[in-house]
Design a protein around this motif. Structure first.
Motif, PDB file in Angstrom:
ATOM      1  N   SER A   8     -40.642 -46.639 -30.452  1.00  0.00           N
ATOM      2  CA  SER A   8     -41.032 -46.927 -31.830  1.00  0.00           C
ATOM      3  C   SER A   8     -40.269 -45.960 -32.735  1.00  0.00           C
ATOM      4  CB  SER A   8     -42.540 -46.727 -32.005  1.00  0.00           C
ATOM      5  OG  SER A   8     -42.856 -45.341 -31.921  1.00  0.00           O
ATOM      6  N   GLU A   9     -40.303 -46.227 -34.028  1.00  0.00           N
ATOM      7  CA  GLU A   9     -39.660 -45.305 -34.980  1.00  0.00           C
ATOM      8  C   GLU A   9     -40.258 -43.904 -34.836  1.00  0.00           C
ATOM      9  OE1 GLU A   9     -37.079 -46.115 -37.282  1.00  0.00           O
ATOM     10  OE2 GLU A   9     -37.056 -47.892 -36.020  1.00  0.00           O
ATOM     11  N   ARG A  10     -41.563 -43.836 -34.733  1.00  0.00           N
ATOM     12  CA  ARG A  10     -42.227 -42.526 -34.607  1.00  0.00           C
ATOM     13  C   ARG A  10     -41.772 -41.800 -33.345  1.00  0.00           C
ATOM     14  NH1 ARG A  10     -48.312 -42.605 -34.698  1.00  0.00           N
ATOM     15  NH2 ARG A  10     -48.003 -40.372 -34.690  1.00  0.00           N
ATOM     16  N   ASP A 107     -43.578 -37.768 -39.279  1.00  0.00           N
ATOM     17  CA  ASP A 107     -44.483 -38.397 -38.319  1.00  0.00           C
ATOM     18  C   ASP A 107     -45.815 -38.764 -38.973  1.00  0.00           C
ATOM     19  OD1 ASP A 107     -45.114 -39.191 -35.501  1.00  0.00           O
ATOM     20  OD2 ASP A 107     -46.700 -37.714 -35.830  1.00  0.00           O
ATOM     21  N   LEU A 110     -45.225 -41.826 -41.187  1.00  0.00           N
ATOM     22  CA  LEU A 110     -45.066 -43.056 -40.406  1.00  0.00           C
ATOM     23  C   LEU A 110     -46.375 -43.468 -39.745  1.00  0.00           C
ATOM     24  CD1 LEU A 110     -41.563 -42.400 -38.795  1.00  0.00           C
ATOM     25  CD2 LEU A 110     -42.107 -43.920 -40.712  1.00  0.00           C
ATOM     26  N   ALA A 111     -47.166 -42.486 -39.293  1.00  0.00           N
ATOM     27  CA  ALA A 111     -48.464 -42.797 -38.682  1.00  0.00           C
ATOM     28  C   ALA A 111     -49.391 -43.451 -39.700  1.00  0.00           C
ATOM     29  CB  ALA A 111     -49.104 -41.525 -38.131  1.00  0.00           C
ATOM     30  N   ARG A 113     -48.495 -45.072 -42.380  1.00  0.00           N
ATOM     31  CA  ARG A 113     -47.957 -46.391 -42.701  1.00  0.00           C
ATOM     32  C   ARG A 113     -48.286 -47.397 -41.595  1.00  0.00           C
ATOM     33  NH1 ARG A 113     -41.817 -46.822 -44.484  1.00  0.00           N
ATOM     34  NH2 ARG A 113     -41.445 -46.779 -42.255  1.00  0.00           N
ATOM     35  N   GLU A 114     -48.181 -46.968 -40.332  1.00  0.00           N
ATOM     36  CA  GLU A 114     -48.550 -47.846 -39.210  1.00  0.00           C
ATOM     37  C   GLU A 114     -50.021 -48.223 -39.279  1.00  0.00           C
ATOM     38  OE1 GLU A 114     -47.648 -45.957 -35.503  1.00  0.00           O
ATOM     39  OE2 GLU A 114     -45.489 -46.148 -35.773  1.00  0.00           O
ATOM     40  N   ALA A 117     -50.589 -50.727 -41.992  1.00  0.00           N
ATOM     41  CA  ALA A 117     -50.054 -52.039 -41.613  1.00  0.00           C
ATOM     42  C   ALA A 117     -50.993 -52.734 -40.628  1.00  0.00           C
ATOM     43  CB  ALA A 117     -48.667 -51.886 -41.003  1.00  0.00           C
ATOM     44  N   CYS A 118     -51.594 -51.975 -39.720  1.00  0.00           N
ATOM     45  CA  CYS A 118     -52.541 -52.565 -38.749  1.00  0.00           C
ATOM     46  C   CYS A 118     -53.784 -53.084 -39.451  1.00  0.00           C
ATOM     47  CB  CYS A 118     -52.934 -51.534 -37.703  1.00  0.00           C
ATOM     48  SG  CYS A 118     -51.612 -51.145 -36.544  1.00  0.00           S
ATOM     49  N   ARG A 121     -53.018 -56.445 -41.272  1.00  0.00           N
ATOM     50  CA  ARG A 121     -52.598 -57.587 -40.470  1.00  0.00           C
ATOM     51  C   ARG A 121     -53.704 -58.622 -40.327  1.00  0.00           C
ATOM     52  NH1 ARG A 121     -49.894 -54.867 -35.603  1.00  0.00           N
ATOM     53  NH2 ARG A 121     -48.192 -54.257 -36.915  1.00  0.00           N
TER      54      ARG A 121
END
Length: 123
Positions: A8-10, A107, A110-111, A113-114, A117-118, A121
């Motif tokens: 993953s990007e992270r 990190d 990004l965490a 943002r993830e 996004a979850c 969804r």
């Protein structure tokens, strides 16, 4: 035949953050920041996802202060609250601290943002 698992990007940036000198030549804050900016530019040019969109605003919120610096300057303010004499020639301890904080904040960004996004969804 075993399939290759992609990072993953992270995971990828955590990997780079552990040994930035392997990726940028000299382990310096500015070289690491330039690497991230280049990664972002390549992704934009080739239709990939944006890594850094929203990072400036996230850092302002994280720091609790508005700042006219871009994300590299904001990260330096967070990493080195005592300031610096020459941002292009940081003492070794400050350089290492700035690199560490850069990848920790990336990190965390990004965490978050993830996670957002979850939540958004649809099921």
């Amino acid at each position: 035949m075993k399939q290759r698992q992609e990072m993953s990007e992270r995971e990828y940036f955590a990997f780079i953050g552990r040994r930035p000198g392997m990726f940028v030549g000299k382990a310096s804050f500015h070289m690491a920041a330039a690497f991230l900016a280049g990664y972002e530019g390549h992704a934009g040019r080739h239709g990939g996802p944006s890594l850094l969109t929203g990072l400036d605003e996230w850092l302002v919120a994280h720091r609790g202060r508005d700042c006219n610096h871009g994300w590299p300057g904001q990260i330096l303010h967070i990493a080195l609250p005592h300031g610096w004499e020459n941002m292009w020639d940081l003492p070794p301890a400050d350089e290492q601290r700035a690199i560490t904080v850069l990848f920790e904040l990336l990190d965390a960004f990004l965490a978050e943002r993830e996670a957002t996004a979850c939540v958004r969804r649809p099921e």
